[in-house]
Scaffold this active site. Structure first.
Site, PDB file in Angstrom:
ATOM      1  N   CYS A 229      30.254  -2.454  31.795  1.00  0.00           N
ATOM      2  CA  CYS A 229      30.657  -2.050  30.430  1.00  0.00           C
ATOM      3  C   CYS A 229      29.626  -1.101  29.830  1.00  0.00           C
ATOM      4  O   CYS A 229      28.461  -1.113  30.184  1.00  0.00           O
ATOM      5  CB  CYS A 229      30.741  -3.275  29.527  1.00  0.00           C
ATOM      6  SG  CYS A 229      31.913  -4.480  30.090  1.00  0.00           S
TER       7      CYS A 229
ATOM      8  N   ASN B  58      28.908  -5.920  25.901  1.00  0.00           N
ATOM      9  CA  ASN B  58      28.614  -5.831  27.325  1.00  0.00           C
ATOM     10  C   ASN B  58      27.851  -7.101  27.682  1.00  0.00           C
ATOM     11  O   ASN B  58      26.836  -7.408  27.080  1.00  0.00           O
ATOM     12  CB  ASN B  58      27.758  -4.595  27.621  1.00  0.00           C
ATOM     13  CG  ASN B  58      27.399  -4.510  29.089  1.00  0.00           C
ATOM     14  OD1 ASN B  58      28.006  -5.183  29.914  1.00  0.00           O
ATOM     15  ND2 ASN B  58      26.391  -3.713  29.412  1.00  0.00           N
ATOM     16  N   GLY B  59      28.348  -7.861  28.646  1.00  0.00           N
ATOM     17  CA  GLY B  59      27.682  -9.109  29.026  1.00  0.00           C
ATOM     18  C   GLY B  59      28.726 -10.197  29.262  1.00  0.00           C
ATOM     19  O   GLY B  59      29.926  -9.933  29.302  1.00  0.00           O
TER      20      GLY B  59
ATOM     21  N   LYS C   1      27.245   0.899  52.837  1.00  0.00           N
ATOM     22  CA  LYS C   1      27.788   2.208  52.429  1.00  0.00           C
ATOM     23  C   LYS C   1      29.243   2.338  52.861  1.00  0.00           C
ATOM     24  O   LYS C   1      30.111   2.759  52.106  1.00  0.00           O
ATOM     25  CB  LYS C   1      26.940   3.331  53.044  1.00  0.00           C
ATOM     26  CG  LYS C   1      25.602   3.501  52.365  1.00  0.00           C
ATOM     27  CD  LYS C   1      25.761   4.203  51.058  1.00  0.00           C
ATOM     28  CE  LYS C   1      24.996   3.791  49.872  1.00  0.00           C
ATOM     29  NZ  LYS C   1      24.555   2.483  49.622  1.00  0.00           N
TER      30      LYS C   1
ATOM     31  N   GLU D 287      31.477  -0.110  50.722  1.00  0.00           N
ATOM     32  CA  GLU D 287      31.683   0.168  49.287  1.00  0.00           C
ATOM     33  C   GLU D 287      32.381   1.506  49.056  1.00  0.00           C
ATOM     34  O   GLU D 287      32.990   1.718  48.014  1.00  0.00           O
ATOM     35  CB  GLU D 287      30.383   0.108  48.519  1.00  0.00           C
ATOM     36  CG  GLU D 287      29.330   1.098  48.898  1.00  0.00           C
ATOM     37  CD  GLU D 287      28.079   0.945  48.028  1.00  0.00           C
ATOM     38  OE1 GLU D 287      28.172   0.491  46.886  1.00  0.00           O
ATOM     39  OE2 GLU D 287      27.005   1.291  48.512  1.00  0.00           O
TER      40      GLU D 287
ATOM     41  N   HIS E 225      24.364 -14.490  69.969  1.00  0.00           N
ATOM     42  CA  HIS E 225      24.441 -15.828  69.349  1.00  0.00           C
ATOM     43  C   HIS E 225      25.724 -15.988  68.544  1.00  0.00           C
ATOM     44  O   HIS E 225      25.775 -16.776  67.609  1.00  0.00           O
ATOM     45  CB  HIS E 225      23.205 -16.054  68.476  1.00  0.00           C
ATOM     46  CG  HIS E 225      21.931 -15.974  69.263  1.00  0.00           C
ATOM     47  ND1 HIS E 225      21.533 -16.932  70.168  1.00  0.00           N
ATOM     48  CD2 HIS E 225      21.005 -15.003  69.337  1.00  0.00           C
ATOM     49  CE1 HIS E 225      20.407 -16.572  70.750  1.00  0.00           C
ATOM     50  NE2 HIS E 225      20.047 -15.400  70.274  1.00  0.00           N
TER      51      HIS E 225
HETATM   52  C1  AGP Z   1      24.294   0.518  46.273  1.00  0.00           C
HETATM   53  O1  AGP Z   1      25.077   1.458  47.009  1.00  0.00           O
HETATM   54  C2  AGP Z   1      25.130  -0.351  45.403  1.00  0.00           C
HETATM   55  N1  AGP Z   1      25.823   0.445  44.469  1.00  0.00           N
HETATM   56  C3  AGP Z   1      24.421  -1.560  44.831  1.00  0.00           C
HETATM   57  O2  AGP Z   1      24.170  -2.404  45.923  1.00  0.00           O
HETATM   58  C4  AGP Z   1      23.087  -1.328  44.099  1.00  0.00           C
HETATM   59  O3  AGP Z   1      22.087  -0.947  45.027  1.00  0.00           O
HETATM   60  C5  AGP Z   1      22.670  -2.663  43.460  1.00  0.00           C
HETATM   61  O4  AGP Z   1      23.646  -3.004  42.518  1.00  0.00           O
HETATM   62  C6  AGP Z   1      21.304  -2.611  42.777  1.00  0.00           C
HETATM   63  O5  AGP Z   1      21.332  -1.680  41.741  1.00  0.00           O
HETATM   64  P1  AGP Z   1      19.914  -1.246  41.101  1.00  0.00           P
HETATM   65  O6  AGP Z   1      19.154  -0.548  42.194  1.00  0.00           O
HETATM   66  O7  AGP Z   1      20.268  -0.333  39.958  1.00  0.00           O
HETATM   67  O8  AGP Z   1      19.211  -2.495  40.650  1.00  0.00           O
END
Ligand code: AGP
Length: 605
Positions: free
Chosen positions: A2, A98-99, A482, A485, A501
């Site tokens: 948000c 936001n939260g 990568k 996502e 294993h």
């Molecule tokens: C990375 O491709 C992701 N979008 C996600 O894992 C990200 O690295 C993670 O949310 C941590 O974000 P930050 O580095 O802003 O703390």
């Protein structure tokens, strides 16, 4: 995630609110809304989908008023639809949030027993109704204070009031909130990036604090309702801020920016004349560090995992790594002789920030490695090491991962040198290799076409595996992340030595298996693991920096990147994996910069 905007002005605010919401789009969201105040009426407009949908609504039916709030929502409670979009308003109050309010169900039940009706499934509407009830007896600020005391969980809030058309109240607990200043206008925003186009004068609320904005004044309060003063920061003006230039999307820009990122980051910390590393103000004497604990989430966590191998190789410091969402709930035995390091691109990740808070409460020394130096995590650390990657807009982290690795490696080299645990020759050689890194990344990026050619083989497959040993194991995790996502395809990163294993059962004819095999002490072992996979029909994509190895003809695809040394291999071998994920996602027509369900900065648990 948000994003919140609020503007109190001497002129109409809706256009600036919309433009600021667009600056927050990078956070990932699924609905948007705005509420302005005019002639004692709260005028709320919302939509599911993108900010441009909201813009179309406003074109047809403008929202007037010199005070207003806006919001882009990443659904936590309730499906992403118009009713659940923010703001949430009654006749007297409108709120953006936001939260996550963890006790919202109980509070909702209490309000329903009083006969109050809810329109949405959100936790935020509970806040709106609570403030509305308190307003019957108290002034706005008192009403908000009383409401916040009832809330459990995290919030950044923007609130406007029908009967008090001059003020916006903001409040922060666990989710970032910034205030911006200008002539005849003041602002509330989830981060300074959203306010950059209107001002470079920013203050940041800390947890428990509130602010009251009018068009020409801002007051701050602590959680005991005492008035307080807050520092005004002049925020940096990133030259490469928010435009894609000639690139199709931010992610390709950020992948191809990596030579510049590497050069900028190395130059920030390396004195090439003295061939030495400059980092000062250690919160703890490197010689006295008993243990280093590295903490992060997602890609940031992967950078910590890579660094573990480096610190083990180059120092005698005991090293522990943890995922922030685990760390924050463990029964940790804190030790003042340890240094706790938090890695975060945004510097606002809730789990990482919470883990840092726990360390501060236990009076131990902390350091953060961040990209946003004005961020919460940076401001709450004893020591900050910026990665100087410039704004990273694509949700999938690329150049920030590079920056995190470079800074962690520089820290490792410096600590090793200060502890007398690396000889001068190797120290100088490693520094020289770091100086060569930008050119080596550029050379690696030139392999893009080879990678593009193989990307379609991942579309048809049922999934894929990424395998590596040593510091290549976390690179395998990062490559799999990568691909997941960006292309929504299943992919798994695994230690190459672990396949026998269990996961070897996954190998079937034609399954793509990416082998990350730098010229290091694990190379021969990784070759044997490769043979295990070939014997079961796996389709091998072999990525190495080893010039000697004659890539066997049993593999589907071989890619050779430049070799600098066994430490920097991790960085260079990541680049092809970023390009692979990018091209597979392009083929699948996925949203490259804003993958579904994800947010750039996860500011909720
Ligand atoms: C990375 O491709 C992701 N979008 C996600 O894992 C990200 O690295 C993670 O949310 C941590 O974000 P930050 O580095 O802003 O703390």
């Amino acid at each position: 995630m948000c994003g919140i905007i609020g503007i109190a002005s001497n002129k109409p605010v809706s256009i600036n609110i919309i433009n600021s919401l667009k600056k927050l789009e990078y956070r990932g969201y699924d609905s948007a809304g705005i509420a302005t105040l005019k002639n004692d009426l709260i005028n709320e407009k919302k939509c599911s989908g993108r900010v441009e949908e909201l813009e179309k609504i406003l074109l047809k039916s403008p929202s007037e008023g010199n005070i207003g709030i806006g919001h882009v929502r990443w659904a936590t409670h309730g499906v992403p639809n118009v009713i659940n979009a923010h703001p949430h308003s009654t006749e007297n109050v409108s709120v953006v949030h936001n939260g996550i309010i963890e006790n919202s169900d109980d509070l909702k039940k209490e309000l329903e027993t009083k006969g109050l009706k809810f329109k949405s499934q959100t936790d935020t509407e509970v806040i709106t109704l609570l403030i509305t009830e308190e307003l019957k007896k108290f002034e706005p600020l008192e009403s908000v204070f009383k409401t916040l005391k009832k809330l459990k969980g995290s919030f950044a809030l923007g609130i406007i009031f029908k009967d008090f058309p001059e003020i916006i109240i903001g409040a922060r607990r666990g989710s970032p909130l910034a205030v911006g200043y200008s002539k005849d206008e003041n602002y509330l925003g989830s981060d300074s990036y959203a306010l950059k186009s209107m001002t470079n004068k920013i203050s940041y609320l800390d947890d428990g604090e509130l602010c009251v904005l009018t068009k020409n004044s801002v007051s701050f309060y602590d959680d005991n309702e005492n008035k307080i003063n807050k520092k005004t920061h002049i925020i940096s003006d990133d030259e490469n801020i928010s435009d894609k230039g000639d690139y199709k999307n931010f992610m390709s820009k950020e992948i191809f920016e990596q030579p510049i990122t590497a050069k900028k980051c190395v130059n920030e910390y390396i004195d090439s004349l003295k061939n030495d590393i400059n980092i000062y103000n250690f919160p703890i004497e490197p010689k006295e560090i008993k243990k280093l604990i590295l903490v992060g989430c997602g890609t940031a966590y992967h950078s910590c995992l890579v660094a573990k191998y480096w610190f083990e190789e180059l120092t005698s410091i005991d090293i522990e790594i943890d995922i922030a969402s685990e760390f924050r709930y463990r029964n940790i035995k804190f030790n003042t002789e340890n240094l706790y390091v938090f890695v975060s691109q945004s510097g606002e990740t809730a789990d990482t920030a919470a883990a840092l808070d726990i360390c501060k409460k236990n009076n131990v020394k902390t350091c953060s490695i961040v990209n946003v130096i004005e961020s919460t995590i940076a401001r709450n650390s004893d020591w900050v090491l910026p990665i100087h990657a410039g704004p990273e807009i694509g949700v999938a982290s690329t150049k920030a991962f590079l920056g995190q690795l470079i800074v962690l490696y520089i820290l490792c080299l410096k600590f090793s040198s200060m502890r007398g645990e690396i000889d001068k020759k190797l120290y100088n050689q490693n520094i020289n290799n770091l100086i060569k890194l930008p050119e080596a990344i550029k050379e690696t990026l030139n392999l893009e076409n080879n990678i593009q050619l193989i990307s379609k083989e991942f579309i048809e497959a049922r999934g894929s595996m990424f395998l590596g040993r040593g510091s290549s194991f976390p690179i395998a995790l990062e490559g799999a992340l990568k691909l997941k996502e960006l292309s929504y395809l299943h992919a798994e990163g695994y230690p190459a030595g672990e396949m026998k294993h269990g996961p070897l059962a996954l190998i079937e004819e034609g399954l793509p298996v990416i082998i990350i095999a730098p010229k290091d002490k694990y190379f021969e072992k990784t070759l044997s693991n490769t043979q295990e996979v070939i014997a079961r029909g796996g389709k091998i994509f072999f990525i190495t920096d080893n010039k000697k190895d004659s890539l066997s003809d049993n593999i589907r695809f071989g890619l050779r990147v430049p070799h600098l040394d066994c430490f920097l291999s991790s960085i260079l071998l990541t680049v092809p994996l970023q390009l692979l994920a990018y091209h597979v996602a392009l083929l699948k027509n996925c949203d490259i910069d804003k993958p579904r369900n994800l947010a750039k900065s996860v500011t909720v648990e």
